[in-house]
Design a protein around this motif. Structure first.
Motif, PDB file in Angstrom:
ATOM      1  N   GLU A   1       0.813  -1.218   0.000  1.00 32.96           N
ATOM      2  CA  GLU A   1       0.000   0.000   0.000  1.00 32.96           C
ATOM      3  C   GLU A   1       0.846   1.268   0.000  1.00 32.96           C
ATOM      4  N   SER A   2       2.153   1.124   0.151  1.00 31.38           N
ATOM      5  CA  SER A   2       3.038   2.291   0.156  1.00 31.38           C
ATOM      6  C   SER A   2       3.159   2.928  -1.222  1.00 31.38           C
ATOM      7  N   PHE A   3       2.845   2.164  -2.258  1.00 35.35           N
ATOM      8  CA  PHE A   3       2.940   2.688  -3.620  1.00 35.35           C
ATOM      9  C   PHE A   3       1.670   3.465  -3.943  1.00 35.35           C
ATOM     10  N   ASP A   4       1.827   4.670  -4.471  1.00 38.05           N
ATOM     11  CA  ASP A   4       0.679   5.467  -4.885  1.00 38.05           C
ATOM     12  C   ASP A   4       1.109   6.419  -5.981  1.00 38.05           C
ATOM     13  N   THR A   5       0.227   7.340  -6.335  1.00 42.60           N
ATOM     14  CA  THR A   5       0.531   8.249  -7.444  1.00 42.60           C
ATOM     15  C   THR A   5       1.678   9.201  -7.109  1.00 42.60           C
ATOM     16  N   GLU A   6       1.875   9.477  -5.826  1.00 42.25           N
ATOM     17  CA  GLU A   6       2.972  10.357  -5.440  1.00 42.25           C
ATOM     18  C   GLU A   6       4.320   9.639  -5.517  1.00 42.25           C
ATOM     19  N   ARG A   7       4.318   8.375  -5.134  1.00 44.77           N
ATOM     20  CA  ARG A   7       5.541   7.577  -5.140  1.00 44.77           C
ATOM     21  C   ARG A   7       5.272   6.271  -5.867  1.00 44.77           C
ATOM     22  N   GLN A   8       5.574   6.259  -7.158  1.00 41.91           N
ATOM     23  CA  GLN A   8       5.307   5.062  -7.960  1.00 41.91           C
ATOM     24  C   GLN A   8       6.456   4.062  -7.898  1.00 41.91           C
ATOM     25  N   ARG A   9       7.647   4.549  -7.546  1.00 44.97           N
ATOM     26  CA  ARG A   9       8.825   3.682  -7.422  1.00 44.97           C
ATOM     27  C   ARG A   9       9.449   3.912  -6.047  1.00 44.97           C
ATOM     28  N   LEU A  10       9.696   2.828  -5.343  1.00 43.01           N
ATOM     29  CA  LEU A  10      10.250   2.898  -3.995  1.00 43.01           C
ATOM     30  C   LEU A  10      11.451   1.975  -3.863  1.00 43.01           C
ATOM     31  N   ASN A  11      12.431   2.417  -3.084  1.00 39.42           N
ATOM     32  CA  ASN A  11      13.486   1.507  -2.674  1.00 39.42           C
ATOM     33  C   ASN A  11      13.187   1.068  -1.238  1.00 39.42           C
ATOM     34  N   ALA A  12      14.065   0.297  -0.636  1.00 36.59           N
ATOM     35  CA  ALA A  12      13.792  -0.244   0.695  1.00 36.59           C
ATOM     36  C   ALA A  12      13.674   0.853   1.742  1.00 36.59           C
ATOM     37  N   THR A  13      14.491   1.883   1.616  1.00 37.34           N
ATOM     38  CA  THR A  13      14.452   2.969   2.593  1.00 37.34           C
ATOM     39  C   THR A  13      13.129   3.712   2.543  1.00 37.34           C
ATOM     40  N   LEU A  14      12.678   4.067   1.344  1.00 36.69           N
ATOM     41  CA  LEU A  14      11.420   4.781   1.197  1.00 36.69           C
ATOM     42  C   LEU A  14      10.238   3.917   1.622  1.00 36.69           C
ATOM     43  N   ALA A  15      10.250   2.633   1.240  1.00 35.55           N
ATOM     44  CA  ALA A  15       9.164   1.730   1.624  1.00 35.55           C
ATOM     45  C   ALA A  15       9.094   1.577   3.137  1.00 35.55           C
ATOM     46  N   ALA A  16      10.262   1.516   3.785  1.00 38.71           N
ATOM     47  CA  ALA A  16      10.296   1.399   5.243  1.00 38.71           C
ATOM     48  C   ALA A  16       9.678   2.616   5.900  1.00 38.71           C
TER      49      ALA A  16
END
Length: 252
Positions: free
Chosen positions: A20-35
């Motif tokens: 659920e961390s992925f959305d229109t603001e952040r379409q690509r995440l690395n481990a740090t951002l997802a955390a």
């Protein structure tokens, strides 16, 4: 729904939080951002990202991850099997054909509304009226109608400590004024939000209730100020929404 602690699978909850961390603001995440977004450690986020990629729900270039088309299985299964969208769709189709405007049915999910059924002309407003679209409840006519359906203690809990994001120059962000708008929607049984979520968009919504009087969704119509001013919008389309809500009640 609450469950016993022994029945709660924490790993599943964390995996879904990462998804659920992925959305229109952040379409690509690395481990740090997802955390950061999921509220878990970087090591845990990395394991969940790799597992979701292995299962086919994410794609990756080795550093960043993004959603794959496989996640649409969830929404597709819901839309195909859930009773609410199937019950509403014929009415939405009729309203759209009758008026040439775009109609949607939405449900409330925490601080957002989710479109579960829609119908309208092929011309699309920038409003993002596609199935599954998530919109901020505080700036939408449907969100306000659904918040107005809460009892006052539940709405007070929803508002506690909340800051209302400004999305356009017209967005209501003052909490006292916002509470007044919710009371107004509760009294009138409808809500108009004009250019509060997106410039150039009028939105009008009414609650959809079942036979027991419970509000289960909201029905709305959107148009542009160039097509109808706010007064004409209410005069011409509000009676259609009220009639549709009455017709749908036995089906809900």
């Amino acid at each position: 729904m609450s469950i016993a602690r022994a029945d709660f699978i924490e790993g599943m909850a964390k995996g879904l939080a990462v998804l659920e961390s992925f959305d229109t603001e952040r379409q690509r995440l690395n481990a740090t951002l997802a955390a950061q977004r999921a509220g878990i450690t970087r090591a845990a986020a990395r394991r969940h990202l790799l597992t979701l990629a292995h299962l086919g729900y994410l794609e990756t270039d080795g550093s960043y991850f993004w959603l794959s088309p496989k996640v649409l299985r969830f929404s597709g299964s819901y839309l195909a099997s859930a009773r609410l969208p199937r019950a509403l769709q014929p009415t939405l189709n009729r309203l759209a054909a009758q008026t040439g405007e775009s109609f949607s049915a939405v449900v409330l999910d925490q601080d957002q509304v989710v479109i579960v059924a829609r119908s309208g002309p092929t011309r699309m407003l920038a409003y993002g009226l596609h199935l599954g679209a998530r919109l901020p409840a505080h700036a939408t006519s449907t969100g306000r109608v659904l918040l107005a359906a809460m009892n006052r203690s539940a709405f007070a809990a929803w508002m506690k400590g909340r800051e209302l994001a400004r999305l356009t120059p017209h967005t209501t962000v003052d909490t006292r004024r916002f509470r007044q708008l919710i009371e107004q929607a509760r009294a009138q049984d409808f809500c108009i939000a004009s250019q509060e979520h997106e410039l150039g968009v009028h939105a009008l919504a009414v609650p959809l209730r079942d036979m027991a009087g419970r509000t289960v969704a909201a029905l709305n119509v959107v148009t542009s100020p160039q097509r109808l001013d706010e007064g004409a919008f209410q005069r011409e389309l509000l009676p259609l929404l009220f009639d549709a809500a009455r017709e749908l009640r036995p089906l809900l």
